[in-house]
Scaffold this motif. Structure first.
Motif, PDB file in Angstrom:
ATOM      1  N   VAL A  45       0.692  -0.979  -0.013  1.00  0.00           N
ATOM      2  CA  VAL A  45       0.067  -0.050  -0.068  1.00  0.00           C
ATOM      3  C   VAL A  45       0.931   1.310  -0.003  1.00  0.00           C
ATOM      4  CG1 VAL A  45      -1.744   1.475   1.304  1.00  0.00           C
ATOM      5  CG2 VAL A  45      -2.129  -1.076   1.202  1.00  0.00           C
ATOM      6  N   TYR A  46       2.057   1.043   0.773  1.00  0.00           N
ATOM      7  CA  TYR A  46       2.938   2.195   0.718  1.00  0.00           C
ATOM      8  C   TYR A  46       3.371   2.766  -0.757  1.00  0.00           C
ATOM      9  CZ  TYR A  46       3.793   3.657   5.531  1.00  0.00           C
ATOM     10  OH  TYR A  46       3.986   4.217   7.003  1.00  0.00           O
ATOM     11  N   LEU A  47       3.727   1.489  -1.343  1.00  0.00           N
ATOM     12  CA  LEU A  47       4.317   1.708  -2.714  1.00  0.00           C
ATOM     13  C   LEU A  47       3.152   2.227  -3.610  1.00  0.00           C
ATOM     14  CD1 LEU A  47       6.700  -1.364  -3.565  1.00  0.00           C
ATOM     15  CD2 LEU A  47       7.143   1.130  -3.432  1.00  0.00           C
ATOM     16  N   ILE A  72       5.360   8.373   2.412  1.00  0.00           N
ATOM     17  CA  ILE A  72       6.193   7.491   2.945  1.00  0.00           C
ATOM     18  C   ILE A  72       6.965   8.167   4.158  1.00  0.00           C
ATOM     19  CG2 ILE A  72       6.299   5.918   0.969  1.00  0.00           C
ATOM     20  CD1 ILE A  72       9.015   7.696   0.288  1.00  0.00           C
ATOM     21  N   SER A  73       6.326   9.048   4.617  1.00  0.00           N
ATOM     22  CA  SER A  73       7.027   9.861   5.654  1.00  0.00           C
ATOM     23  C   SER A  73       7.005   9.193   7.054  1.00  0.00           C
ATOM     24  CB  SER A  73       6.759  11.361   5.775  1.00  0.00           C
ATOM     25  OG  SER A  73       5.007  11.388   6.062  1.00  0.00           O
ATOM     26  N   HIS A  74       5.957   8.739   7.258  1.00  0.00           N
ATOM     27  CA  HIS A  74       5.758   7.835   8.580  1.00  0.00           C
ATOM     28  C   HIS A  74       6.297   6.433   8.552  1.00  0.00           C
ATOM     29  CE1 HIS A  74       2.844  10.869   9.471  1.00  0.00           C
ATOM     30  NE2 HIS A  74       2.233  10.926   8.334  1.00  0.00           N
ATOM     31  N   PRO A  75       6.841   6.197   9.725  1.00  0.00           N
ATOM     32  CA  PRO A  75       7.493   4.493   9.904  1.00  0.00           C
ATOM     33  C   PRO A  75       6.313   3.561   9.325  1.00  0.00           C
ATOM     34  CG  PRO A  75       7.665   5.693  11.833  1.00  0.00           C
ATOM     35  CD  PRO A  75       6.786   6.583  11.045  1.00  0.00           C
ATOM     36  N   LEU A  76       6.653   2.382   8.808  1.00  0.00           N
ATOM     37  CA  LEU A  76       5.871   1.179   8.089  1.00  0.00           C
ATOM     38  C   LEU A  76       4.885   0.721   9.533  1.00  0.00           C
ATOM     39  CD1 LEU A  76       8.501  -0.693   6.194  1.00  0.00           C
ATOM     40  CD2 LEU A  76       6.376   0.177   5.231  1.00  0.00           C
ATOM     41  N   GLY A  87      19.632  -2.699   3.722  1.00  0.00           N
ATOM     42  CA  GLY A  87      19.776  -4.028   2.727  1.00  0.00           C
ATOM     43  C   GLY A  87      18.098  -4.587   2.895  1.00  0.00           C
ATOM     44  N   GLY A  88      17.266  -4.190   3.794  1.00  0.00           N
ATOM     45  CA  GLY A  88      16.099  -4.704   3.801  1.00  0.00           C
ATOM     46  C   GLY A  88      14.875  -3.550   3.419  1.00  0.00           C
ATOM     47  N   VAL A  89      13.494  -4.119   3.632  1.00  0.00           N
ATOM     48  CA  VAL A  89      12.416  -3.425   3.393  1.00  0.00           C
ATOM     49  C   VAL A  89      12.445  -1.920   3.893  1.00  0.00           C
ATOM     50  CG1 VAL A  89      10.080  -2.980   3.397  1.00  0.00           C
ATOM     51  CG2 VAL A  89      11.037  -5.247   2.749  1.00  0.00           C
ATOM     52  N   ALA A  90      12.866  -1.887   5.318  1.00  0.00           N
ATOM     53  CA  ALA A  90      12.952  -0.686   5.864  1.00  0.00           C
ATOM     54  C   ALA A  90      13.772   0.255   5.324  1.00  0.00           C
ATOM     55  CB  ALA A  90      13.094  -0.671   7.510  1.00  0.00           C
ATOM     56  N   GLY A  91      15.135  -0.386   5.048  1.00  0.00           N
ATOM     57  CA  GLY A  91      16.288   0.518   4.481  1.00  0.00           C
ATOM     58  C   GLY A  91      15.672   0.903   3.129  1.00  0.00           C
ATOM     59  N   PHE A  92      15.119  -0.044   2.336  1.00  0.00           N
ATOM     60  CA  PHE A  92      14.747   0.424   1.066  1.00  0.00           C
ATOM     61  C   PHE A  92      13.814   1.741   1.254  1.00  0.00           C
ATOM     62  CE2 PHE A  92      10.840  -0.340  -1.636  1.00  0.00           C
ATOM     63  CZ  PHE A  92      11.317   0.280  -2.694  1.00  0.00           C
ATOM     64  N   PHE A  93      12.779   1.738   2.037  1.00  0.00           N
ATOM     65  CA  PHE A  93      11.899   2.890   2.057  1.00  0.00           C
ATOM     66  C   PHE A  93      12.584   4.123   2.832  1.00  0.00           C
ATOM     67  CE2 PHE A  93       8.246  -0.170   1.944  1.00  0.00           C
ATOM     68  CZ  PHE A  93       7.667   0.393   1.145  1.00  0.00           C
ATOM     69  N   GLU A  94      13.550   4.020   3.544  1.00  0.00           N
ATOM     70  CA  GLU A  94      14.290   5.149   3.781  1.00  0.00           C
ATOM     71  C   GLU A  94      15.090   5.884   2.545  1.00  0.00           C
ATOM     72  OE1 GLU A  94      16.082   8.150   6.182  1.00  0.00           O
ATOM     73  OE2 GLU A  94      14.518   6.685   6.612  1.00  0.00           O
ATOM     74  N   ASN A  95      15.729   4.742   1.933  1.00  0.00           N
ATOM     75  CA  ASN A  95      16.258   5.279   0.431  1.00  0.00           C
ATOM     76  C   ASN A  95      15.357   6.157  -0.345  1.00  0.00           C
ATOM     77  OD1 ASN A  95      16.856   4.482  -2.589  1.00  0.00           O
ATOM     78  ND2 ASN A  95      18.827   4.633  -1.498  1.00  0.00           N
ATOM     79  N   MET A  96      14.264   5.861  -0.324  1.00  0.00           N
ATOM     80  CA  MET A  96      13.206   6.352  -1.108  1.00  0.00           C
ATOM     81  C   MET A  96      12.925   7.778  -0.695  1.00  0.00           C
ATOM     82  SD  MET A  96      10.275   3.269  -2.013  1.00  0.00           S
ATOM     83  CE  MET A  96       9.288   4.319  -2.940  1.00  0.00           C
ATOM     84  N   ARG A  97      12.763   7.946   0.925  1.00  0.00           N
ATOM     85  CA  ARG A  97      12.426   9.204   1.405  1.00  0.00           C
ATOM     86  C   ARG A  97      13.688  10.200   1.006  1.00  0.00           C
ATOM     87  NH1 ARG A  97      11.482   5.681   5.690  1.00  0.00           N
ATOM     88  NH2 ARG A  97       9.312   5.297   6.155  1.00  0.00           N
ATOM     89  N   VAL A  98      15.057   9.561   1.010  1.00  0.00           N
ATOM     90  CA  VAL A  98      16.071  10.630   0.613  1.00  0.00           C
ATOM     91  C   VAL A  98      16.082  11.029  -0.559  1.00  0.00           C
ATOM     92  CG1 VAL A  98      18.542  10.625   0.600  1.00  0.00           C
ATOM     93  CG2 VAL A  98      17.515   9.496   2.405  1.00  0.00           C
ATOM     94  N   ASN A  99      15.808   9.932  -1.560  1.00  0.00           N
ATOM     95  CA  ASN A  99      15.854  10.443  -3.067  1.00  0.00           C
ATOM     96  C   ASN A  99      14.461  11.229  -3.624  1.00  0.00           C
ATOM     97  OD1 ASN A  99      18.293   9.321  -4.325  1.00  0.00           O
ATOM     98  ND2 ASN A  99      17.257   7.241  -3.660  1.00  0.00           N
ATOM     99  N   THR A 100      13.365  10.888  -2.819  1.00  0.00           N
ATOM    100  CA  THR A 100      12.424  11.612  -3.179  1.00  0.00           C
ATOM    101  C   THR A 100      12.532  13.179  -2.726  1.00  0.00           C
ATOM    102  OG1 THR A 100      10.861   9.676  -3.004  1.00  0.00           O
ATOM    103  CG2 THR A 100       9.672  12.059  -2.788  1.00  0.00           C
TER     104      THR A 100
END
Length: 481
Positions: A45-47, A72-76, A87-100
């Motif tokens: 849903v986040y995606l 995606i600003s809120h924690p999962l 390297g996991g799902v949480a790290g993936f979303f953090e990467n998205m926040r930075v790039n967005t």
């Protein structure tokens, strides 16, 4: 990743004990797995929210990208299910926040393409996870209710066994047939077996679902990767900077191994999952209160043949008979406690019965069926003719029945003629009468101490037990030939 890291840890939280009714919630594993599916669904849903917001952002300028970041600003949700490191799902979303955050000022015009290619992939994945969640939760609820029902039935019968085992001591063992601790113990074993079957089936079902989770999660990760690849191809066609940022998000998703989150999940919460190495429960390994109580141990048991009480039938039928410390002679179809509830077909209270001494391999018992069936209420008092496997077996049955009945008279050898009780010829001398009474008292005392008393010398079938001066009236047990 080494092979040792993939070894599933011991799951003490779901290991069944040898108690009859374990204090374990059967939905623990199912609840954990359905919650995990919720976590995956919310991740998708986040995606979906993210790509949907990007679709709208491409219609406007940089301010609209602030909305993208908010999705995606809120924690999962259920974020504790995911590895919080890189390297996991949480790290993936953090990467998205930075790039967005770096895309806030970028302008895109690819709304329709995103809506028609990327979102459908995620929507289908969302439906798959939702269907999987429904399948697991509904199946677990159904089997959990069956287990709860079976455990309640077992517990109720164990409590009945405890109640009437205690009552056996206080009442001197005089109980109703259905309250006989021996019968209740067999009823516990029957219900306990049904409970164990339900528990093992539930455990096997959960293990099957659990084993499929790793492949399912790998599929979820693969679909997310496909969605992100499509997303990159659409949105990355813009400025080089925007393309590079989206590529970085794709890389963060692709770097997640399919089993990365599952392995981490096992390491954190493995003690709550089903251990595939746990052996199934066995009835022989289980103990329960009053299982070995003296009132549950038969004085004698085994198969006998009995002549049919139906006057139109001349044959015999074989059944399983038991003489219990509660002074009942019970008849069962067989000695199987598992296939059906072992309720007595016939229950004779021996202190109220008249016992015939054995003649060869045959002996008789005359009494009233104390069972609660309609047939027992209509039958009245009847004489039952038994045939043992041998004369020695017949003598053993006679002695056990006499002990249970509390007989005060000697054992007389049966003869084909019907006994005559009370004739003047049967009185005998005073010394003869006293010897019979004394012999009967010795037999009764031996019954109390559990000793086997040999039958006295056979006498005429017209003899009867005469009350001696020291024997109160009404306490003698007649034993007929």
């Amino acid at each position: 990743m080494s092979g040792d890291s993939k070894t599933m840890p011991l799951r003490q939280g779901t290991t069944f004990s040898d108690e009859a009714v374990p204090e374990i919630d059967p939905t623990t594993t199912a609840g954990l797995l359905t919650e995990r599916l919720q976590a995956w669904k919310h991740a998708v849903v986040y995606l979906e929210d993210y790509v949907g917001a990007v679709e709208k952002v491409h219609k406007a300028h940089s301010k609209e990208y602030e909305k993208v970041l908010k999705t995606i600003s809120h924690p999962l949700r259920e974020g504790h299910h995911f590895d919080q490191g890189l390297g996991g799902v949480a790290g993936f979303f953090e990467n998205m926040r930075v790039n967005t955050q770096a895309m806030v000022n970028s302008n895109t015009e690819t709304e329709k393409t995103l809506k028609g290619t990327v979102l459908p992939i995620l929507e289908r994945l969302h439906k798959e996870i939702k269907a999987k969640h429904k399948e697991v939760s509904h199946g677990a609820d159904k089997s959990a209710k069956e287990i709860e029902k079976a455990r309640n039935a077992t517990q109720k019968h164990i409590e009945l066994l405890g109640q009437h085992s205690a009552s056996f001591e206080s009442t001197g063992g005089k109980l109703n047939p259905t309250d006989d601790p021996y019968v209740l113990k067999r009823g516990v074993l029957h219900r306990l077996n049904k409970q164990i079957v339900a528990e093992n089936n539930h455990s096997n079902d959960l293990l099957h679902v659990q084993d499929g989770f790793q492949a399912f999660e790998a599929h979820v990760v693969q679909v997310v990767q496909e969605a992100m690849e499509a997303f990159n191809q659409v949105a990355g066609g813009q400025a080089e900077k925007t393309r590079a940022l989206y590529a970085d998000m794709l890389g963060a998703a692709q770097r997640i191994p399919g089993d990365f989150e599952w392995q981490g999940f096992q390491a954190r919460d493995g003690d709550r999952l089903v251990n595939p190495n746990d052996p199934p429960r066995s009835l022989d390994a289980i103990t329960f209160p009053n299982q070995s109580h003296s009132s549950t141990k038969p004085l004698i048991e085994g198969s006998l043949e009995r002549k049919s009480r139906n006057k139109l039938s001349w044959g015999t039928q074989s059944a399983y008979y038991v003489v219990t410390p509660s002074k009942f002679l019970h008849e069962f179809k067989d000695d199987d406690n598992l296939q059906h509830d072992p309720k007595p077909e016939l229950s004779i209270y021996l202190p109220d019965a008249v016992i015939g001494a054995p003649s060869g391999d045959k002996f008789n018992v005359k009494g009233k069926d104390k069972g609660k069936s309609i047939s027992s209420k209509l039958a009245g008092t009847s004489e039952l003719s038994f045939k043992a496997h041998s004369p020695a077996d017949a003598q053993k049955w006679f002695e056990a029945i006499s002990v249970a009945a509390g007989a005060t008279g000697p054992a007389y050898e049966s003869t084909p003629a019907s006994p005559v009780v009370g004739g003047p010829e049967s009185q005998g001398s005073t010394s003869s009468k006293m010897s019979k009474v004394d012999s009967g008292h010795k037999q009764q005392e031996a019954g109390i101490t559990g000793e086997t008393v040999s039958s006295p010398t056979a006498m005429s079938p017209t003899d009867k037990v005469a009350s001696g001066p020291t024997t109160p009236a009404g306490e003698e047990k007649k034993i007929i030939g």
